[in-house]
Design a protein around this motif. Structure first.
Motif, PDB file in Angstrom:
ATOM      1  N   LEU A  14      56.813  37.840  36.571  1.00  0.00           N
ATOM      2  CA  LEU A  14      56.198  37.209  37.736  1.00  0.00           C
ATOM      3  C   LEU A  14      54.735  37.632  37.876  1.00  0.00           C
ATOM      4  CD1 LEU A  14      56.517  35.395  40.219  1.00  0.00           C
ATOM      5  CD2 LEU A  14      57.354  37.410  41.466  1.00  0.00           C
ATOM      6  N   CYS A  15      54.462  38.915  37.687  1.00  0.00           N
ATOM      7  CA  CYS A  15      53.080  39.410  37.763  1.00  0.00           C
ATOM      8  C   CYS A  15      52.207  38.774  36.687  1.00  0.00           C
ATOM      9  CB  CYS A  15      53.046  40.929  37.646  1.00  0.00           C
ATOM     10  SG  CYS A  15      53.652  41.782  39.106  1.00  0.00           S
ATOM     11  N   GLU A  16      52.755  38.648  35.481  1.00  0.00           N
ATOM     12  CA  GLU A  16      51.993  38.011  34.398  1.00  0.00           C
ATOM     13  C   GLU A  16      51.697  36.553  34.730  1.00  0.00           C
ATOM     14  OE1 GLU A  16      54.415  38.705  30.951  1.00  0.00           O
ATOM     15  OE2 GLU A  16      53.901  40.839  30.877  1.00  0.00           O
ATOM     16  N   ASP A  17      52.697  35.841  35.281  1.00  0.00           N
ATOM     17  CA  ASP A  17      52.500  34.441  35.655  1.00  0.00           C
ATOM     18  C   ASP A  17      51.435  34.299  36.744  1.00  0.00           C
ATOM     19  OD1 ASP A  17      54.441  33.689  33.850  1.00  0.00           O
ATOM     20  OD2 ASP A  17      56.008  33.391  35.362  1.00  0.00           O
ATOM     21  N   VAL A  18      51.506  35.165  37.752  1.00  0.00           N
ATOM     22  CA  VAL A  18      50.536  35.101  38.852  1.00  0.00           C
ATOM     23  C   VAL A  18      49.138  35.456  38.351  1.00  0.00           C
ATOM     24  CG1 VAL A  18      49.863  36.127  41.063  1.00  0.00           C
ATOM     25  CG2 VAL A  18      52.236  35.413  40.681  1.00  0.00           C
ATOM     26  N   ALA A  19      49.033  36.448  37.479  1.00  0.00           N
ATOM     27  CA  ALA A  19      47.722  36.810  36.918  1.00  0.00           C
ATOM     28  C   ALA A  19      47.126  35.627  36.157  1.00  0.00           C
ATOM     29  CB  ALA A  19      47.842  38.029  36.016  1.00  0.00           C
ATOM     30  N   GLU A  20      47.956  34.927  35.386  1.00  0.00           N
ATOM     31  CA  GLU A  20      47.472  33.750  34.662  1.00  0.00           C
ATOM     32  C   GLU A  20      47.030  32.658  35.633  1.00  0.00           C
ATOM     33  OE1 GLU A  20      50.507  32.537  31.906  1.00  0.00           O
ATOM     34  OE2 GLU A  20      50.388  34.423  30.791  1.00  0.00           O
ATOM     35  N   ARG A  21      47.787  32.459  36.726  1.00  0.00           N
ATOM     36  CA  ARG A  21      47.424  31.442  37.714  1.00  0.00           C
ATOM     37  C   ARG A  21      46.088  31.792  38.380  1.00  0.00           C
ATOM     38  NH1 ARG A  21      50.739  31.913  42.190  1.00  0.00           N
ATOM     39  NH2 ARG A  21      48.969  32.685  43.331  1.00  0.00           N
ATOM     40  N   ILE A  22      45.919  33.075  38.726  1.00  0.00           N
ATOM     41  CA  ILE A  22      44.655  33.503  39.332  1.00  0.00           C
ATOM     42  C   ILE A  22      43.514  33.282  38.347  1.00  0.00           C
ATOM     43  CG2 ILE A  22      43.338  35.500  40.150  1.00  0.00           C
ATOM     44  CD1 ILE A  22      46.016  36.562  41.320  1.00  0.00           C
ATOM     45  N   GLU A  23      43.745  33.639  37.091  1.00  0.00           N
ATOM     46  CA  GLU A  23      42.722  33.442  36.051  1.00  0.00           C
ATOM     47  C   GLU A  23      42.313  31.974  35.968  1.00  0.00           C
ATOM     48  OE1 GLU A  23      41.022  35.469  34.015  1.00  0.00           O
ATOM     49  OE2 GLU A  23      42.088  37.359  34.179  1.00  0.00           O
ATOM     50  N   ARG A  24      43.277  31.053  36.097  1.00  0.00           N
ATOM     51  CA  ARG A  24      42.973  29.615  36.061  1.00  0.00           C
ATOM     52  C   ARG A  24      42.295  29.149  37.344  1.00  0.00           C
ATOM     53  NH1 ARG A  24      48.154  29.186  34.293  1.00  0.00           N
ATOM     54  NH2 ARG A  24      48.820  28.361  36.304  1.00  0.00           N
ATOM     55  N   ASP A  25      42.858  29.568  38.497  1.00  0.00           N
ATOM     56  CA  ASP A  25      42.390  29.061  39.786  1.00  0.00           C
ATOM     57  C   ASP A  25      40.959  29.469  40.114  1.00  0.00           C
ATOM     58  OD1 ASP A  25      44.857  27.881  40.104  1.00  0.00           O
ATOM     59  OD2 ASP A  25      45.560  29.291  41.640  1.00  0.00           O
ATOM     60  N   ILE A  26      40.584  30.666  39.735  1.00  0.00           N
ATOM     61  CA  ILE A  26      39.218  31.131  40.046  1.00  0.00           C
ATOM     62  C   ILE A  26      38.495  31.571  38.766  1.00  0.00           C
ATOM     63  CG2 ILE A  26      39.683  31.680  42.466  1.00  0.00           C
ATOM     64  CD1 ILE A  26      39.884  34.632  41.690  1.00  0.00           C
ATOM     65  N   ALA A  27      38.720  30.798  37.701  1.00  0.00           N
ATOM     66  CA  ALA A  27      38.150  31.130  36.386  1.00  0.00           C
ATOM     67  C   ALA A  27      36.636  31.308  36.424  1.00  0.00           C
ATOM     68  CB  ALA A  27      38.534  30.054  35.362  1.00  0.00           C
ATOM     69  N   ASP A  28      35.937  30.412  37.112  1.00  0.00           N
ATOM     70  CA  ASP A  28      34.471  30.491  37.161  1.00  0.00           C
ATOM     71  C   ASP A  28      34.009  31.775  37.847  1.00  0.00           C
ATOM     72  OD1 ASP A  28      34.395  28.038  35.927  1.00  0.00           O
ATOM     73  OD2 ASP A  28      33.975  26.912  37.765  1.00  0.00           O
ATOM     74  N   ILE A  29      34.694  32.134  38.930  1.00  0.00           N
ATOM     75  CA  ILE A  29      34.334  33.341  39.669  1.00  0.00           C
ATOM     76  C   ILE A  29      34.589  34.582  38.825  1.00  0.00           C
ATOM     77  CG2 ILE A  29      34.922  34.746  41.691  1.00  0.00           C
ATOM     78  CD1 ILE A  29      35.622  32.014  43.079  1.00  0.00           C
ATOM     79  N   LEU A  30      35.747  34.622  38.154  1.00  0.00           N
ATOM     80  CA  LEU A  30      36.070  35.775  37.313  1.00  0.00           C
ATOM     81  C   LEU A  30      35.110  35.879  36.130  1.00  0.00           C
ATOM     82  CD1 LEU A  30      39.972  35.592  37.337  1.00  0.00           C
ATOM     83  CD2 LEU A  30      38.469  36.986  38.776  1.00  0.00           C
ATOM     84  N   ALA A  31      34.731  34.753  35.560  1.00  0.00           N
ATOM     85  CA  ALA A  31      33.759  34.764  34.456  1.00  0.00           C
ATOM     86  C   ALA A  31      32.417  35.297  34.930  1.00  0.00           C
ATOM     87  CB  ALA A  31      33.612  33.361  33.878  1.00  0.00           C
ATOM     88  N   GLU A  32      32.039  34.934  36.146  1.00  0.00           N
ATOM     89  CA  GLU A  32      30.777  35.436  36.707  1.00  0.00           C
ATOM     90  C   GLU A  32      30.800  36.968  36.785  1.00  0.00           C
ATOM     91  OE1 GLU A  32      28.314  35.303  40.924  1.00  0.00           O
ATOM     92  OE2 GLU A  32      29.869  33.810  40.564  1.00  0.00           O
ATOM     93  N   ALA A  33      31.930  37.520  37.209  1.00  0.00           N
ATOM     94  CA  ALA A  33      32.048  38.981  37.300  1.00  0.00           C
ATOM     95  C   ALA A  33      32.057  39.622  35.916  1.00  0.00           C
ATOM     96  CB  ALA A  33      33.312  39.360  38.068  1.00  0.00           C
ATOM     97  N   ARG A  34      32.830  39.047  35.007  1.00  0.00           N
ATOM     98  CA  ARG A  34      32.946  39.616  33.651  1.00  0.00           C
ATOM     99  C   ARG A  34      31.624  39.569  32.886  1.00  0.00           C
ATOM    100  NH1 ARG A  34      38.271  37.016  33.561  1.00  0.00           N
ATOM    101  NH2 ARG A  34      39.782  38.710  33.499  1.00  0.00           N
ATOM    102  N   ASN A  35      30.855  38.518  33.120  1.00  0.00           N
ATOM    103  CA  ASN A  35      29.635  38.306  32.330  1.00  0.00           C
ATOM    104  C   ASN A  35      28.366  38.822  32.995  1.00  0.00           C
ATOM    105  OD1 ASN A  35      31.187  36.983  30.355  1.00  0.00           O
ATOM    106  ND2 ASN A  35      31.038  35.050  31.465  1.00  0.00           N
ATOM    107  N   ASN A  36      28.498  39.421  34.160  1.00  0.00           N
ATOM    108  CA  ASN A  36      27.311  39.905  34.867  1.00  0.00           C
ATOM    109  C   ASN A  36      26.880  41.245  34.281  1.00  0.00           C
ATOM    110  OD1 ASN A  36      25.505  41.070  36.785  1.00  0.00           O
ATOM    111  ND2 ASN A  36      26.289  39.636  38.317  1.00  0.00           N
ATOM    112  N   PRO A  37      25.689  41.335  33.716  1.00  0.00           N
ATOM    113  CA  PRO A  37      25.246  42.583  33.105  1.00  0.00           C
ATOM    114  C   PRO A  37      25.051  43.727  34.114  1.00  0.00           C
ATOM    115  CG  PRO A  37      23.453  40.997  33.171  1.00  0.00           C
ATOM    116  CD  PRO A  37      24.684  40.280  33.630  1.00  0.00           C
ATOM    117  N   ASP A  38      24.976  43.384  35.402  1.00  0.00           N
ATOM    118  CA  ASP A  38      24.806  44.414  36.425  1.00  0.00           C
ATOM    119  C   ASP A  38      26.134  45.001  36.914  1.00  0.00           C
ATOM    120  OD1 ASP A  38      22.003  44.264  36.450  1.00  0.00           O
ATOM    121  OD2 ASP A  38      22.083  42.494  37.744  1.00  0.00           O
TER     122      ASP A  38
END
Length: 147
Positions: A57-81
């Motif tokens: 269930l946790c893996e499924d929810v993590a995948e859903r969050i990754e899809r639902d807010i993908a742009d936001i998470l990418a912004e955090a992952r790719n921010n050099p600061d």
């Protein structure tokens, strides 16, 4: 003198303030060159007697969050600061799991969460996660209000 934060934890609840919480946490992490973690707790209480596979269930929810807010998470992952970023999903009783399994091990000096806007009746029965955090964590708590 302004507070400098080095570790920021943002509690995600899937509610109406989630995007505002993530945006505020990313901006603060970037401004402070802080490590950032987003955490979400799946309330296990409704599932306790059903034999639910909480790991799956946790893996499924993590995948859903990754899809639902993908742009936001990418912004955090790719921010050099932002030196490091992680997404944590756990199942359990919300307040205990949030505090003991997510916030304490991460060791933040700031927790960002959203206001759910519960009615007085719901608040009386289930309480407020933001109120719990303000009263129980040993760091600053920023509550992002609904617009």
């Amino acid at each position: 003198m302004a507070q400098h934060y080095t570790r920021i934890f943002a509690a995600l609840d899937g509610g109406s303030t989630q995007e505002a919480v993530t945006a505020r946490a990313i901006a603060l992490a970037a401004d402070n060159h802080a490590h950032l973690a987003f955490g979400h707790v799946i309330d296990s209480v409704p599932y306790e007697a059903s034999g639910t596979d909480f790991k799956a269930l946790c893996e499924d929810v993590a995948e859903r969050i990754e899809r639902d807010i993908a742009d936001i998470l990418a912004e955090a992952r790719n921010n050099p600061d932002i030196p490091s970023f992680e997404l944590i999903v756990r199942a359990g009783r919300i307040t205990d799991t949030l505090a003991e399994q997510m916030i304490e091990p991460f060791g933040p000096d700031l927790v960002v969460c959203g206001e759910r806007g519960l009615s007085n009746i719901k608040y009386a029965f289930v309480g407020s996660i933001s109120t719990f955090l303000i009263r129980n964590v040993r760091c600053d708590v920023l509550v992002v209000k609904q617009n």
